[in-house]
Write a protein that holds these residues in place. Structure first.
Motif: not given
Ligand SMILES: Nc1nc(=O)c2c([nH]1)NC[C@@H]1CN(c3ccc(C(=O)N[C@@H](CCC(=O)O)C(=O)O)cc3)C=[N+]21
Length: 290
Positions: A41-42, A68, A70, A72
């Motif tokens: 995630g970010d 890393e 995302p 989702t």
């Protein structure tokens, strides 16, 4: 009188210098320790923490492996990266940055990690080993707190310690470290169900505030001369500012106080590096035996 400072920043710097020498010795034997991080995630805060960990690694000569995904990403996507890190010989230790996105079964992810590569010291196997007095990577924040007290010569042997907060990363595990024969403290774990928090705090020689409740620990709670460790981080609902669990006026009563920031946080990061170096040393020792 105001409290003496439990200087986590300076202590972490000293530990990093010691670790750099151990990394150098490993590299001379052809072994390169490497810390992996998996960030999903970010979240800006999490990105910042992870970046800080890799900066620390560079300072002591530990290689960085940054993975890393995302926000989702599915449970399977995350578990696939964990399997890769388990297999990757360049990765001698790693962490899965928490929290994971909603809907992910965090415990299933953590249990999949190779306990020998657990840099956080929070794998169920390693927490179990701690209970059993077996050698294992130690939880970073509790270990950082013990090291911070030791290096400032705060007496732990025989001390009454009050811990506030029953979270896994600090509250529930620090008692296991402090009650080892080598530390020999007596520990009381306080939490939101504690009937009279003040009563427990006032008799404590050492207070570990890890509840995540802004300024919960106040000067009237503190025995004069006691050591107070501020572990909490929360946002003041009124000012919106980041606040610790310890009210600033505690400095007028305590004998020792860890600042926040600059106290337990940097020690947590130093202990993460220590776990990576130790894991690499252990693996190298195992190699030697064949
Ligand atoms: N698998 C996993 N392991 C963790 O250890 C872990 C995690 N997930 N998720 C998030 C929390 C948070 N955490 C911090 C560590 C050090 C500072 C730290 O060094 N703080 C500085 C403040 C400076 C700054 O903000 O960069 C200080 O206290 O002086 C902060 C936060 C580790 N965590």
């Amino acid at each position: 009188m105001t409290a003496q400072i439990l200087d986590g920043k300076a202590t972490a710097a000293a530990i990093k210098t010691e670790l750099a020498a151990r990394v150098e010795a490993l590299r001379a034997r052809g072994i390169q320790p490497g810390l992996g991080t998996l960030l999903v995630g970010d979240d800006v805060g999490s990105q910042k923490y992870v970046a800080g960990k890799h900066r620390d690694c560079a300072q002591v000569g530990i290689a960085s492996i940054q993975r890393e995904l995302p926000g989702t990403a599915s449970q399977e996507d995350i578990e696939a990266v964990v399997r890769e890190l388990n297999e990757d010989p360049a990765c001698t230790g790693y962490i899965v940055q928490l929290p994971l996105p909603r809907g992910i079964d965090t415990n299933r992810v953590l249990e999949l990690m190779d306990p020998a590569k657990d840099a956080d010291g929070l794998h169920p196997t390693n927490l179990g080993r701690l209970v059993l007095n077996e050698r294992a990577p130690l939880p970073c924040t509790p270990n950082g707190i013990v090291e911070l007290l030791r290096r400032h010569k705060v007496e732990i042997d025989g001390a009454d310690v009050a811990v506030v907060g029953r979270g896994i990363t600090v509250g529930r595990s620090i008692g296991l470290l402090l009650t080892r024969r080598s530390e020999n403290a007596t520990v009381t774990l306080c939490h939101t169900g504690t009937r009279d928090l003040g009563e427990h705090l006032r008799r404590a020689d050492i207070v570990v505030a890890a509840a995540g409740a802004a300024h919960l620990v106040r000067p009237e709670h503190i025995k004069p001369g006691a050591a107070v460790l501020d572990v909490g981080v929360s946002r003041d609902p009124v000012t919106g500012k980041i606040a610790g669990d310890v009210h600033p006026d505690v400095a007028q009563v305590a004998g020792w106080l860890s600042p926040n920031p600059g106290g337990v946080g940097p020690m947590t990061r130093a202990m993460l590096l220590a776990n990576v170096v130790e894991a690499a040393e252990r693996a190298a020792g195992a190699d030697r035996v064949g």
